[in-house]
Write a protein that holds these residues in place. Structure first.
Motif, PDB file in Angstrom:
ATOM      1  N   VAL A 104      45.505  36.752  40.670  1.00 63.17           N
ATOM      2  CA  VAL A 104      46.083  37.223  41.930  1.00 63.17           C
ATOM      3  C   VAL A 104      45.008  37.934  42.754  1.00 63.17           C
ATOM      4  O   VAL A 104      44.828  37.673  43.945  1.00 63.17           O
ATOM      5  N   THR A 105      44.289  38.822  42.076  1.00 67.32           N
ATOM      6  CA  THR A 105      43.247  39.598  42.763  1.00 67.32           C
ATOM      7  C   THR A 105      42.209  38.674  43.376  1.00 67.32           C
ATOM      8  O   THR A 105      41.809  38.835  44.540  1.00 67.32           O
ATOM      9  N   SER A 106      41.791  37.690  42.602  1.00 67.60           N
ATOM     10  CA  SER A 106      40.720  36.851  43.080  1.00 67.60           C
ATOM     11  C   SER A 106      41.189  35.977  44.251  1.00 67.60           C
ATOM     12  O   SER A 106      40.420  35.707  45.172  1.00 67.60           O
ATOM     13  N   GLU A 107      42.463  35.592  44.257  1.00 72.71           N
ATOM     14  CA  GLU A 107      42.973  34.819  45.396  1.00 72.71           C
ATOM     15  C   GLU A 107      43.062  35.687  46.655  1.00 72.71           C
ATOM     16  O   GLU A 107      42.744  35.239  47.760  1.00 72.71           O
ATOM     17  N   LEU A 108      43.507  36.933  46.451  1.00 76.22           N
ATOM     18  CA  LEU A 108      43.579  37.848  47.595  1.00 76.22           C
ATOM     19  C   LEU A 108      42.190  38.059  48.169  1.00 76.22           C
ATOM     20  O   LEU A 108      41.986  38.069  49.388  1.00 76.22           O
ATOM     21  N   ASN A 109      41.248  38.177  47.294  1.00 72.71           N
ATOM     22  CA  ASN A 109      39.867  38.378  47.704  1.00 72.71           C
ATOM     23  C   ASN A 109      39.362  37.181  48.510  1.00 72.71           C
ATOM     24  O   ASN A 109      38.734  37.350  49.559  1.00 72.71           O
ATOM     25  N   ALA A 110      39.684  35.998  48.031  1.00 71.50           N
ATOM     26  CA  ALA A 110      39.202  34.793  48.700  1.00 71.50           C
ATOM     27  C   ALA A 110      39.780  34.693  50.108  1.00 71.50           C
ATOM     28  O   ALA A 110      39.141  34.194  51.022  1.00 71.50           O
ATOM     29  N   ARG A 111      41.005  35.211  50.257  1.00 71.25           N
ATOM     30  CA  ARG A 111      41.641  35.120  51.568  1.00 71.25           C
ATOM     31  C   ARG A 111      41.116  36.183  52.528  1.00 71.25           C
ATOM     32  O   ARG A 111      41.100  36.000  53.728  1.00 71.25           O
TER      33      ARG A 111
ATOM     34  N   TRP B  53      41.518  50.167  52.997  1.00 71.95           N
ATOM     35  CA  TRP B  53      42.415  50.182  51.835  1.00 71.95           C
ATOM     36  C   TRP B  53      43.811  49.697  52.191  1.00 71.95           C
ATOM     37  O   TRP B  53      44.560  49.295  51.314  1.00 71.95           O
ATOM     38  N   GLY B  54      44.144  49.765  53.487  1.00 71.80           N
ATOM     39  CA  GLY B  54      45.512  49.442  53.906  1.00 71.80           C
ATOM     40  C   GLY B  54      45.934  48.064  53.426  1.00 71.80           C
ATOM     41  O   GLY B  54      46.969  47.901  52.780  1.00 71.80           O
ATOM     42  N   GLN B  55      45.099  47.089  53.667  1.00 67.90           N
ATOM     43  CA  GLN B  55      45.431  45.719  53.309  1.00 67.90           C
ATOM     44  C   GLN B  55      45.603  45.572  51.789  1.00 67.90           C
ATOM     45  O   GLN B  55      46.537  44.937  51.314  1.00 67.90           O
ATOM     46  N   ALA B  56      44.695  46.224  51.087  1.00 67.86           N
ATOM     47  CA  ALA B  56      44.768  46.152  49.629  1.00 67.86           C
ATOM     48  C   ALA B  56      46.069  46.787  49.131  1.00 67.86           C
ATOM     49  O   ALA B  56      46.774  46.232  48.288  1.00 67.86           O
ATOM     50  N   LEU B  57      46.399  47.951  49.717  1.00 68.24           N
ATOM     51  CA  LEU B  57      47.620  48.630  49.275  1.00 68.24           C
ATOM     52  C   LEU B  57      48.858  47.799  49.594  1.00 68.24           C
ATOM     53  O   LEU B  57      49.809  47.764  48.827  1.00 68.24           O
ATOM     54  N   ASN B  58      48.822  47.116  50.720  1.00 67.37           N
ATOM     55  CA  ASN B  58      49.954  46.255  51.064  1.00 67.37           C
ATOM     56  C   ASN B  58      50.157  45.146  50.036  1.00 67.37           C
ATOM     57  O   ASN B  58      51.262  44.663  49.830  1.00 67.37           O
ATOM     58  N   SER B  59      49.071  44.738  49.398  1.00 62.18           N
ATOM     59  CA  SER B  59      49.165  43.663  48.412  1.00 62.18           C
ATOM     60  C   SER B  59      49.503  44.177  47.016  1.00 62.18           C
ATOM     61  O   SER B  59      49.556  43.408  46.061  1.00 62.18           O
ATOM     62  N   LEU B  60      49.683  45.496  46.927  1.00 60.07           N
ATOM     63  CA  LEU B  60      49.941  46.081  45.609  1.00 60.07           C
ATOM     64  C   LEU B  60      51.100  45.406  44.862  1.00 60.07           C
ATOM     65  O   LEU B  60      50.975  45.103  43.677  1.00 60.07           O
ATOM     66  N   PRO B  61      52.252  45.170  45.543  1.00 55.23           N
ATOM     67  CA  PRO B  61      53.351  44.530  44.807  1.00 55.23           C
ATOM     68  C   PRO B  61      52.938  43.205  44.163  1.00 55.23           C
ATOM     69  O   PRO B  61      53.274  42.951  43.010  1.00 55.23           O
ATOM     70  N   GLN B  62      52.169  42.404  44.904  1.00 57.37           N
ATOM     71  CA  GLN B  62      51.701  41.129  44.346  1.00 57.37           C
ATOM     72  C   GLN B  62      50.831  41.344  43.110  1.00 57.37           C
ATOM     73  O   GLN B  62      50.934  40.636  42.125  1.00 57.37           O
ATOM     74  N   MET B  63      49.969  42.358  43.237  1.00 57.13           N
ATOM     75  CA  MET B  63      49.068  42.632  42.120  1.00 57.13           C
ATOM     76  C   MET B  63      49.832  43.133  40.907  1.00 57.13           C
ATOM     77  O   MET B  63      49.520  42.791  39.776  1.00 57.13           O
ATOM     78  N   LEU B  64      50.870  43.941  41.158  1.00 61.70           N
ATOM     79  CA  LEU B  64      51.659  44.437  40.029  1.00 61.70           C
ATOM     80  C   LEU B  64      52.401  43.294  39.336  1.00 61.70           C
ATOM     81  O   LEU B  64      52.556  43.283  38.119  1.00 61.70           O
TER      82      LEU B  64
ATOM     83  N   PHE C 263      38.345  38.666  51.747  1.00 55.60           N
ATOM     84  CA  PHE C 263      36.986  39.187  51.511  1.00 55.60           C
ATOM     85  C   PHE C 263      36.933  40.703  51.404  1.00 55.60           C
ATOM     86  O   PHE C 263      35.901  41.306  51.618  1.00 55.60           O
ATOM     87  N   ARG C 264      38.065  41.339  51.095  1.00 54.28           N
ATOM     88  CA  ARG C 264      38.008  42.787  50.842  1.00 54.28           C
ATOM     89  C   ARG C 264      37.689  42.977  49.352  1.00 54.28           C
ATOM     90  O   ARG C 264      38.460  43.559  48.587  1.00 54.28           O
ATOM     91  N   THR C 265      36.558  42.480  48.953  1.00 55.91           N
ATOM     92  CA  THR C 265      36.210  42.404  47.530  1.00 55.91           C
ATOM     93  C   THR C 265      36.305  43.745  46.812  1.00 55.91           C
ATOM     94  O   THR C 265      36.989  43.884  45.802  1.00 55.91           O
ATOM     95  N   PHE C 266      35.622  44.740  47.371  1.00 54.87           N
ATOM     96  CA  PHE C 266      35.568  46.017  46.660  1.00 54.87           C
ATOM     97  C   PHE C 266      36.960  46.595  46.461  1.00 54.87           C
ATOM     98  O   PHE C 266      37.330  46.995  45.369  1.00 54.87           O
ATOM     99  N   GLU C 267      37.751  46.625  47.534  1.00 53.43           N
ATOM    100  CA  GLU C 267      39.069  47.256  47.459  1.00 53.43           C
ATOM    101  C   GLU C 267      39.962  46.569  46.414  1.00 53.43           C
ATOM    102  O   GLU C 267      40.572  47.217  45.574  1.00 53.43           O
ATOM    103  N   PHE C 268      39.997  45.241  46.493  1.00 51.56           N
ATOM    104  CA  PHE C 268      40.900  44.530  45.582  1.00 51.56           C
ATOM    105  C   PHE C 268      40.464  44.676  44.125  1.00 51.56           C
ATOM    106  O   PHE C 268      41.272  44.966  43.246  1.00 51.56           O
ATOM    107  N   PHE C 269      39.171  44.496  43.902  1.00 51.11           N
ATOM    108  CA  PHE C 269      38.742  44.567  42.504  1.00 51.11           C
ATOM    109  C   PHE C 269      38.788  45.988  41.961  1.00 51.11           C
ATOM    110  O   PHE C 269      39.072  46.202  40.791  1.00 51.11           O
ATOM    111  N   ALA C 270      38.543  46.974  42.823  1.00 51.87           N
ATOM    112  CA  ALA C 270      38.679  48.360  42.372  1.00 51.87           C
ATOM    113  C   ALA C 270      40.121  48.639  41.988  1.00 51.87           C
ATOM    114  O   ALA C 270      40.400  49.247  40.947  1.00 51.87           O
ATOM    115  N   MET C 271      41.061  48.153  42.798  1.00 53.23           N
ATOM    116  CA  MET C 271      42.470  48.388  42.464  1.00 53.23           C
ATOM    117  C   MET C 271      42.855  47.670  41.185  1.00 53.23           C
ATOM    118  O   MET C 271      43.560  48.219  40.331  1.00 53.23           O
ATOM    119  N   ALA C 272      42.366  46.444  41.042  1.00 51.28           N
ATOM    120  CA  ALA C 272      42.664  45.692  39.815  1.00 51.28           C
ATOM    121  C   ALA C 272      42.091  46.432  38.603  1.00 51.28           C
ATOM    122  O   ALA C 272      42.739  46.551  37.562  1.00 51.28           O
TER     123      ALA C 272
END
Ligand SMILES: Nc1ncnc2c1ncn2[C@@H]1O[C@H](COP(=O)(O)OP(=O)(O)OP(=O)(O)O)[C@@H](O)[C@H]1O
Ligand SMILES: [Mg+2]
Lengths: 240, 221
Positions: free
Chosen positions: B178-185, B8-19, B187-196
């Protein structure tokens, strides 16, 4: 003065007004009685141009209502009308109901319109209801509000279409009192009504409509005291 | 078999971008609703106007908006217009596509609402000397909007969710993009899409709650 000359009007194959001739003088109170479907409401909506006519003409203060060049919106300022069905604007408070057309149509300022609304609502006995929504009013109060709303436009004529017939019996009196008051103030009025006692009291003349024809018109003592038309006799017998 | 390690760490770090993406999503939804409501009112007036051409335009609009996938509508704005040499950015294409859809649905809601308003309302207004336009604007329309308030709220929620369809026009600044680009970079698919998904959920909840509060303030009758 309202002059109605040989007015005919049909809805499809049904002829509802079959050549009506009638003149209402300034200051006169005319009541119209007659059976259901005899054309009373239709006549009122023709007078303010809500309904077109097929032939003949209606002239209000020299202006022909159904002429192509007539500005109906302007003409309607002169002619207030209150219907049987209550039609308060539900999204506006009582005072806003009375102010709306003053502001939109007469271009009065908010302050002027408000002062006039307060005056008219006081006139009809609704001073304590200024800021409530119509849903909180009884039927009788809604009708008095509708009267105040029409009076706010400073009309020269008032048309009333069975304004008490959708009311509970105990509320009829307060609305009729308002009409009596207007009559006594000299307002020119045409009242379609089922209230024979009221018609007898306030009218200068009473007209009896029967199947699209004005079968008899006379002062109340004459029309009620010595009715000539056989249908009128039957009608009066049935309503007593 | 189930050997996915949650990170989850990586996903949480990307939170500002997602917001930031969430803000773009909200912006598109709000704009598409604001314009959509105005267009829907115009379409409603067209239908009431008694002019056949105007009524046909409105009906066609409503029919297409309601009976074809929103995804096609967005796609057509971008690539369909593109084939006529009109090239719109992904952002504009998405915004226009969603607005088109909103306007169609709202116009249909308005039509239903109008059926609930008795003719005698407009008659009473006209009897007071108001023009047809004044009667509509001051008497009929406010009641129509009030009756349509709940469907409008639903459409707003739907508009938020529709922004994810920006994928078909390569939109990459909204929440889904944003989420889908983060995912492509990563591959933390579940974490990013769950957060989105959680962010989408929170946005729509806030909208429904705000709408409810607003309704209580606006409609006291
Ligand atoms: N818009 C309309 N379209 C078709 N027919 C109508 C319309 N309005 C009235 N009519 C018909 O015209 C006739 C006269 O109606 P009108 O409402 O004038 O009668 P009325 O004397 O006011 O009757 P009531 O005492 O029941 O109110 C009726 O047969 C009615 O059904
Ligand atoms: Mg009638």
């Amino acid at each position: 003065m309202i002059e109605i000359e040989n007015v005919r009007k049909s809805f499809g194959p049904l002829e509802v007004l079959k050549g009506i001739n009638l003149t209402v003088q300034k200051g006169e109170v005319l009541t119209v009685i007659g059976g259901s479907g005899s054309g009373k409401s239709t006549l009122l909506t023709c007078i303010n141009g809500l309904e077109p006519i097929d032939s003949g003409r209606i002239v209000v203060d020299g202006i022909e209502v159904h002429a192509k060049t007539t500005d109906l919106n302007k003409l309607r300022r002169k002619i207030g009308i209150v219907f049987q069905q209550w039609n308060a604007f539900p999204h506006l408070t009582v005072i806003e109901n009375v102010m709306l057309a003053q502001v939109k149509v007469l271009k009065r300022s908010k302050a002027e319109a408000e002062a006039e609304a307060v005056r008219q609502l006081k006139h009809v006995g609704l001073s304590d209801k200024l800021n409530v929504y119509p849903s909180r009013l009884s039927g009788g109060q809604q009708q008095r509000m509708a009267i105040a709303r029409a009076l706010g436009m400073s009309p020269d004529y008032m048309l009333f279409d069975e304004v008490t017939s959708a009311l509970d019996p105990q509320l009829v009196g307060e609305v009729l009192d308002t009409l009596r008051m207007l009559a006594s103030e000299g307002m020119t009025m045409i009242c379609v009504t089922h209230e024979m006692k009221f018609a007898r009291e306030v009218s200068d003349r009473v007209a009896f409509f029967d199947k699209g024809v004005m079968a008899e018109i006379a002062p109340p003592e004459e029309l009620f005291g010595a009715p000539k038309d056989p249908e009128l006799r039957k009608f009066l017998a049935a309503t007593h | 078999m189930f050997n996915y390690n949650f990170r989850w760490g990586q996903a949480l770090n990307s939170l500002p971008q997602m917001l930031e993406g969430a803000l773009v999503t909200m912006e598109i939804a709000i704009l598409s609703m604001a314009v959509g409501i105005v267009v829907a009112i115009v379409l409603t007036v067209f239908r009431l106007s008694g002019r056949r051409l105007l009524a046909a335009v409105a009906t066609t609009w409503v029919e297409i908006a309601r009976n074809t996938p929103a995804l096609f509508q967005i796609y057509m704005v971008h690539f369909g217009l593109g084939s006529f040499g009109i090239h719109l950015s992904p952002y504009l294409s998405l915004l226009i596509g969603i607005t088109f859809n909103n306007a169609g649905y709202l116009a249909e809601n308005f039509r239903g609402a109008l059926k609930a308003i008795p003719d005698t309302q407009a008659r009473a207004a006209r009897s007071l000397g108001m023009s047809a336009g004044q009667a509509f604007g001051s008497v009929v329309m406010p009641q129509m909007l009030r009756i349509s308030f709940l469907p409008m709220t639903n459409q707003m929620v739907w508009a938020i969710l529709m922004t994810s369809l920006g994928a078909v026009v390569a939109m990459n600044t909204d929440l889904y993009g944003v989420t889908s680009e983060l995912n492509a970079r990563t591959f933390r698919t579940f974490e990013f899409f769950a957060m989105a998904a959680v962010i989408f959920y929170l946005i729509t909840k806030v909208i429904t709650l705000t709408a409810r509060l607003l309704a209580a303030r606006l409609f006291r009758y």
